[in-house]
Structure formats: C-alpha cells, structure tokens
Write a protein that holds these residues in place. Structure first.
Motif, mmCIF file in Angstrom:
data_model
loop_
_atom_site.group_PDB
_atom_site.id
_atom_site.type_symbol
_atom_site.label_atom_id
_atom_site.label_comp_id
_atom_site.label_asym_id
_atom_site.label_seq_id
_atom_site.Cartn_x
_atom_site.Cartn_y
_atom_site.Cartn_z
ATOM 1 N N SER A 101 0.827 -1.220 0.000
ATOM 2 C CA SER A 101 0.000 0.000 0.000
ATOM 3 C C SER A 101 0.854 1.259 0.000
ATOM 4 O O SER A 101 0.417 2.310 -0.480
ATOM 5 C CB SER A 101 -0.930 -0.003 1.216
ATOM 6 O OG SER A 101 -1.852 -1.073 1.152
ATOM 7 N N ALA A 102 2.074 1.154 0.537
ATOM 8 C CA ALA A 102 2.984 2.303 0.558
ATOM 9 C C ALA A 102 3.751 2.450 -0.748
ATOM 10 O O ALA A 102 4.605 3.336 -0.868
ATOM 11 C CB ALA A 102 3.970 2.166 1.723
ATOM 12 N N GLY A 103 3.477 1.578 -1.727
ATOM 13 C CA GLY A 103 4.069 1.716 -3.052
ATOM 14 C C GLY A 103 5.302 0.872 -3.292
ATOM 15 O O GLY A 103 5.963 1.026 -4.327
ATOM 16 N N HIS A 104 5.623 -0.034 -2.364
ATOM 17 C CA HIS A 104 6.825 -0.847 -2.520
ATOM 18 C C HIS A 104 6.514 -2.141 -3.279
ATOM 19 O O HIS A 104 5.409 -2.692 -3.183
ATOM 20 C CB HIS A 104 7.424 -1.175 -1.155
ATOM 21 C CG HIS A 104 7.843 0.041 -0.382
ATOM 22 N ND1 HIS A 104 8.911 0.823 -0.760
ATOM 23 C CD2 HIS A 104 7.316 0.631 0.730
ATOM 24 C CE1 HIS A 104 9.051 1.830 0.098
ATOM 25 N NE2 HIS A 104 8.081 1.735 1.004
ATOM 26 N N LYS A 105 7.504 -2.619 -4.003
ATOM 27 C CA LYS A 105 7.424 -3.910 -4.679
ATOM 28 C C LYS A 105 7.882 -4.973 -3.682
ATOM 29 O O LYS A 105 8.994 -4.903 -3.150
ATOM 30 C CB LYS A 105 8.321 -3.906 -5.908
ATOM 31 C CG LYS A 105 8.217 -5.121 -6.795
ATOM 32 C CD LYS A 105 9.275 -5.070 -7.904
ATOM 33 C CE LYS A 105 9.174 -3.777 -8.700
ATOM 34 N NZ LYS A 105 10.215 -3.741 -9.767
ATOM 35 N N VAL A 106 7.050 -5.950 -3.409
ATOM 36 C CA VAL A 106 7.335 -6.932 -2.366
ATOM 37 C C VAL A 106 7.369 -8.331 -2.967
ATOM 38 O O VAL A 106 6.414 -8.762 -3.617
ATOM 39 C CB VAL A 106 6.281 -6.880 -1.240
ATOM 40 C CG1 VAL A 106 6.646 -7.869 -0.133
ATOM 41 C CG2 VAL A 106 6.189 -5.471 -0.663
ATOM 42 N N SER A 107 8.482 -9.025 -2.743
ATOM 43 C CA SER A 107 8.626 -10.436 -3.114
ATOM 44 C C SER A 107 8.766 -11.243 -1.832
ATOM 45 O O SER A 107 9.402 -10.780 -0.872
ATOM 46 C CB SER A 107 9.845 -10.650 -4.012
ATOM 47 O OG SER A 107 9.731 -9.891 -5.212
ATOM 48 N N VAL A 108 8.203 -12.446 -1.812
ATOM 49 C CA VAL A 108 8.099 -13.200 -0.556
ATOM 50 C C VAL A 108 8.609 -14.620 -0.737
ATOM 51 O O VAL A 108 8.153 -15.335 -1.640
ATOM 52 C CB VAL A 108 6.640 -13.236 -0.047
ATOM 53 C CG1 VAL A 108 6.569 -13.947 1.304
ATOM 54 C CG2 VAL A 108 6.063 -11.824 0.057
ATOM 55 N N VAL A 109 9.549 -15.028 0.122
ATOM 56 C CA VAL A 109 9.980 -16.425 0.226
ATOM 57 C C VAL A 109 9.980 -16.783 1.709
ATOM 58 O O VAL A 109 10.709 -16.175 2.504
ATOM 59 C CB VAL A 109 11.384 -16.661 -0.358
ATOM 60 C CG1 VAL A 109 11.761 -18.150 -0.229
ATOM 61 C CG2 VAL A 109 11.453 -16.243 -1.817
ATOM 62 N N LEU A 110 9.163 -17.756 2.079
ATOM 63 C CA LEU A 110 9.010 -18.137 3.483
ATOM 64 C C LEU A 110 9.302 -19.627 3.665
ATOM 65 O O LEU A 110 9.123 -20.419 2.745
ATOM 66 C CB LEU A 110 7.569 -17.884 3.956
ATOM 67 C CG LEU A 110 6.972 -16.497 3.752
ATOM 68 C CD1 LEU A 110 5.524 -16.491 4.223
ATOM 69 C CD2 LEU A 110 7.772 -15.445 4.495
ATOM 70 N N PRO A 111 9.715 -20.027 4.881
ATOM 71 C CA PRO A 111 9.746 -21.464 5.169
ATOM 72 C C PRO A 111 8.332 -22.022 5.075
ATOM 73 O O PRO A 111 7.357 -21.326 5.367
ATOM 74 C CB PRO A 111 10.260 -21.528 6.615
ATOM 75 C CG PRO A 111 10.873 -20.191 6.889
ATOM 76 C CD PRO A 111 10.135 -19.212 6.029
#
Length: 335
Positions: free
Chosen positions: A29-39
């Motif tokens: 929502s703040a305009g950042h590009k977010v990529s996610v890798v989780l266990p």
C-alpha cells in the motif's frame, strides 16, 4: 523499493504466523514492490542455519483477502505444488522446506530477476519479541537478516512484541503501518557501519505516537540448563508449533505483568572406585527458563532493547553481521 520478505514462522496462520500478511499488505500500500519467500513450516530458534545436504522443494502460496473476522485478522490463502502461469497477475509467494537463511539465499539469487534488483531484505515480523542476547543469538528472524547482510544486502529483522495474544486487528495494522515508516527511515538513513538492524515493535495502541529509540542489545545469559531431565521419553516429540505455542503463552503472561496486568530434573553421574564416571541413562526435554530473560530485563537500566519494549517503545538496534573480536589482545602466545 524492491523488498524481499522472509520469516521464521512460516506462511500466514492465525496460530503461528499472524503478522506477515499484514506487513506485506502495508508495504504494498505504501508503493513498494514486495517479493516473498518463506519457510513452509515453523523454523523458530534456528538462527542462521542451513539444512546441509537437503534438496529443497518449493511450493506456492496464494494469499486471500486480509480482513478482520470476530475481532481477529483472518489470514487466508491456498497452497499449490505448481506456480501460476507466467501471464497471471495474481499474487503468489514462494514457500520452501528450508530455514530463514535458506529462504534469503533462494530469494536473492534464484527468483524475482524479472522484478529488478532487491534493495532490502526484511525478515519478519516475528511472532514475539527478539530482544536481548539470549533471544537474538538463536533467532531465526535475525538469522535471516544476518544471511542477507553476509550476501551484501541491507537487512532488517522485524519482531512484534505482544503483551496479549488476543490482538485487536487495528493494533496489528497500526504496528505494520508504523513498521513501514521505520523501514523507510532506516533505509534512507542507513548507518555507515551498520550491516543490519533488529527492530522490535510493541503491539500496543497508537504505537506510532510512542517513542522509537536507538538501543543497545541487552547482554544477558542463561542461569542454568535449557534442558529438563525426564524419566521416560514421550512417545512422540512435540512439534515446533506446539513448543512455540507454549512459549507464547509464557510470553503473554510476562507481557501482562510488564503492562501491570497481571523445573529441574534428577539423575546425577556417580564416580566409581577407580575414578571413572558411570553415566546415568537420562532423557532430556528442551525447557528453557525464560524467567532468566525477563528478570534480566527488569533489572537492566534504560537504553537497551529489552527495556525499550517493556516500556512500550519501538526498539531499533544497529548490528554488524559478525562475531566481533574483543580488543586488547595482540602478538604471539608464548606457550
């Protein structure tokens, strides 16, 4: 900013990983590009470990809408063994059967190339505080950030310190919104000699209106064994989720105490007549005395991370990704 998110609590779950979806949504929502890798499962208390010799198999998590239900955040989503087709615009996270440090390596070097370089790794938000040396040195959350730092990428370990596990969704949303501001500030004002920051945000009302402080890490230690001797081993070991749940209940009791709301085993080794030791056959269960940690915080002066969180302040601790040597020693040892 392109941010890689990992954690040590696994994919979104109201029981074991209730905060990561909120943070990702707030960053987006703040305009950042977010990529996610989780266990793909709970990996707490594992530090910066890697699972050597293990083949890592990814699965894929597709988050559902983040909404409040019955006074709690609802973390919904589906898991698939295959990724979405390349032309899909739906959001998808990567889950791997590895550690937070492994997730960072895989996220930095094996995914997301088409999305551009990763500017920052955020490990967390952890379900519970990561203050003081005793917690921090074993933290998978901090371990993930440490791994990013030794890969040459700026990193922040983020933890949410709860005082009551029955969170108001607005308090979680407030913590995530405040965390975004802290993340943006630290990235823009990165310390010259800092490799990573450990940030602890207390889950309290109007946290953004309270102080955010630079702190030192409280140096504390265990006063005894983290293991309890048991007479007969349990038929089945507790899983990490059960152990974490018991720890969080204890942390909740301590948190209520901080906010004004609220053993040992047997069997000793015995010497024989010829000076040898005959060892008693024992079984052990991991049962650390967290009272040691909380007591060290209660007795510590202001200025450290444990004290700041106890007071309801956000703690920001600058760290370097090494075991720094102690000065004052030089030259040859004459042995």
């Amino acid at each position: 900013m392109h941010i890689l998110i990992t954690n040590d609590d696994g994919p979104p779950s109201n029981q074991s990983s209730p905060y990561v979806h909120s943070l990702v949504s707030s960053l987006q929502s703040a305009g950042h590009k977010v990529s996610v890798v989780l266990p793909n499962t709970q990996r707490s208390w594992i530090g910066k470990a890697h699972l050597v010799g293990k083949s890592i198999k990814p699965t894929y998590f597709r988050p559902g809408p983040l909404k409040a239900e019955d006074g709690r955040l609802s973390n919904t989503g589906t898991i698939s063994n295959r990724p979405l087709p390349g032309n899909s615009e739906d959001e998808e996270w990567v889950l791997v059967d590895s550690t937070p440090a492994g997730c960072v390596q895989i996220g930095l070097f094996h995914y997301f190339k088409a999305r551009g370089p990763i500017d920052l790794v955020v490990s967390g938000p952890n379900y519970g505080r990561n203050t003081t040396a005793v917690f921090s040195l074993s933290s998978g959350t901090i371990g993930g950030a440490m791994e990013a730092a030794v890969c040459g990428v700026k990193a922040i370990a983020l933890s949410y310190a709860f005082f009551d596990r029955n969170h108001d969704p607005e308090i979680i949303a407030g913590a995530s919104a405040h965390s975004v501001k802290v993340i943006e500030y630290l990235y823009t004002n990165w310390g010259e000699n800092v490799h990573l920051y450990s940030v602890n945000v207390p889950l309290v009302e109007n946290v953004s209106e309270r102080k955010t402080l630079y702190t030192e890490m409280l140096q504390n230690q265990w006063s005894g064994s983290c293991f309890q001797v048991i007479e007969v081993p349990e038929e089945e070991d507790q899983g990490p989720e059960e152990v974490e749940m018991a720890m969080r209940k204890a942390e909740e009791r301590q948190g209520r105490k901080e906010q004004g709301q609220e053993g040992t085993g047997s069997g000793y080794d015995t010497p024989t007549g010829n000076g040898h030791i005959r060892y008693t056959h024992k079984h052990f269960k991991w049962a650390p005395r967290f009272k040691d940690v909380y007591q060290s915080v209660d007795e510590a002066p202001p200025g450290n991370d444990g004290w700041a969180v106890k007071e309801g302040y956000t703690s920001v601790t600058p760290l370097r990704a090494n075991f720094m040597h102690t000065g004052g020693f030089e030259g040859e040892l004459k042995i």
